[in-house]
Enzyme design. Structure first.
Site, mmCIF file in Angstrom:
data_model
loop_
_atom_site.group_PDB
_atom_site.id
_atom_site.type_symbol
_atom_site.label_atom_id
_atom_site.label_comp_id
_atom_site.label_asym_id
_atom_site.label_seq_id
_atom_site.Cartn_x
_atom_site.Cartn_y
_atom_site.Cartn_z
ATOM 1 N N GLY A 1 0.785 -1.106 0.007
ATOM 2 C CA GLY A 1 0.003 -0.110 0.004
ATOM 3 C C GLY A 1 0.899 1.184 -0.052
ATOM 4 N N GLU A 2 0.373 2.552 0.606
ATOM 5 C CA GLU A 2 1.147 3.544 0.748
ATOM 6 C C GLU A 2 1.447 4.061 -0.537
ATOM 7 O OE1 GLU A 2 4.404 3.345 3.644
ATOM 8 O OE2 GLU A 2 2.941 1.835 4.848
#
Length: 362
Positions: free
Chosen positions: A322-323
């Site tokens: 993610g991120e």
């Protein structure tokens, strides 16, 4: 319980424009004139034509200001041991993201993308007050037993995402890469995906931050209980965000919908962004025409998102971070697809004879 009814009139999105099909057709025609065999670049040709359609011109302009935009928030469910990280890690990760050295920061720099971080719900004081200009609250409710947000907080978070999208486009962003940061964030994201795709908890619960079997069982129980609370409101996107979402997911929802309103292409990241994309498409039907899925992440809920939105991912690298990591990794492919159309010579320009093609049907 603070209830959210149908879509607030202030959040009624206009009928969304579609990407320019004339520009797309012209880009595909141009590909037949470039010094290469016809359709020899496969999906890169489709991607370049999609950007041409989004920009309304062929050939498309190379990107000059791609932007990774990270919405950070804490989730009350993290206190139930559903993540490998302690809840307080979110605030520290925000600081690390701002000071350099995180995967997202490194990847963004490597692909020439700017980076913006917005604290919309971290359970700590921000290192810089400017980061929290759109902060809705500190943390969220534990969604297995209580709502994540109040109705007013949902509206504030969605509007915050819309405002950030407007600010980025007004500043010249020509490609947006939204992302989420927050311990426990994959749990509400999994609940939202399960609710919107009619899936069972066991089908959406993954390892996310690298949890062990015991944490996986705690997470599965949390998703089960939160999904039970979410199902009665699954036809109302705002009520669903209130019940089982979070400030980051609500802000991402507004951001994605408003990016489409502003005719700006978006590279979708992994699970959290995908969950928000499902809701954004509900709030603003047709928004998905302005998105491309950067990758298929390793979380089991993510393929359900891609199938529901009918999006084919550019990469499949088993990324589950993610991120914005997956979106940043896919950016060079999109940039190359654009530059091939914009900079490759035609047969006429290069003085190269065209190949003799067999007649249709042969």
């Amino acid at each position: 319980m603070d209830a959210v009814g149908s879509v607030d009139p202030a959040l009624t999105f206009p009928t969304l424009p579609l990407p320019d099909e004339i520009a797309r057709a012209d880009a595909l025609r141009r590909h037949t004139e470039l010094v290469k065999p016809v359709e020899s670049l496969g999906r890169l040709e489709e991607l370049g034509a999609w950007i041409a359609a989004c920009q309304g011109q062929s050939p498309p302009r190379p990107f000059v200001r791609p932007r990774v935009v990270v919405f950070a928030a804490d989730h009350g469910i993290a206190a139930k041991g559903v993540s490998a990280h302690p809840p307080e890690a979110t605030a520290r990760m925000v600081v690390a993201l701002l000071t350099g050295g995180t995967v997202t920061g490194v990847l963004a720099a490597a692909v020439g993308a700017g980076l913006r971080v917005e604290d919309v719900g971290v359970d700590a004081e921000p290192p810089d007050p400017e980061l929290a200009r759109f902060k809705v609250r500190r943390g969220s409710g534990s969604i297995d037993t209580e709502d994540a947000l109040t109705g007013d907080e949902v509206l504030a978070a969605v509007r915050a995402g819309m405002a950030v999208a407007d600010a980025e486009v007004d500043a010249g962003a020509d490609l947006l890469l939204p992302a989420q940061l927050g311990v426990g964030g994959s749990t509400p994201a999994s609940v939202l995906v399960a609710a919107l795709t009619g899936s069972e908890p066991v089908a959406v619960v993954g390892r996310a931050s690298g949890i062990d079997d015991n944490a996986w069982m705690r997470k599965a129980a949390a998703v089960r209980d939160a999904l039970r609370r979410a199902r009665p409101v699954l036809t109302d996107p705002l009520a669903l965000l209130r019940t089982a979402g979070g400030a980051d997911l609500a802000a991402l929802t507004g951001f994605l919908a408003q990016a489409a309103v502003r005719r700006t292409p978006v590279l979708l990241d992994g699970l959290a962004v995908g969950a928000a994309a499902l809701l954004a498409e509900e709030l603003a039907p047709g928004a998905s025409a302005w998105w491309v899925a950067a990758h298929r992440c390793a979380e089991p809920a993510h393929p359900l998102v891609l199938e529901h939105l009918d999006l084919a991912p550019l990469l499949d690298l088993d990324i589950r971070l993610g991120e914005g990591a997956g979106a940043a990794a896919a950016l060079p492919l999109l940039a190359m697809a654009v530059r091939v159309l914009a900079e490759t010579a035609t047969y006429e320009q290069a003085g190269v004879p065209r190949p003799v093609l067999p007649p249709p049907g042969r």
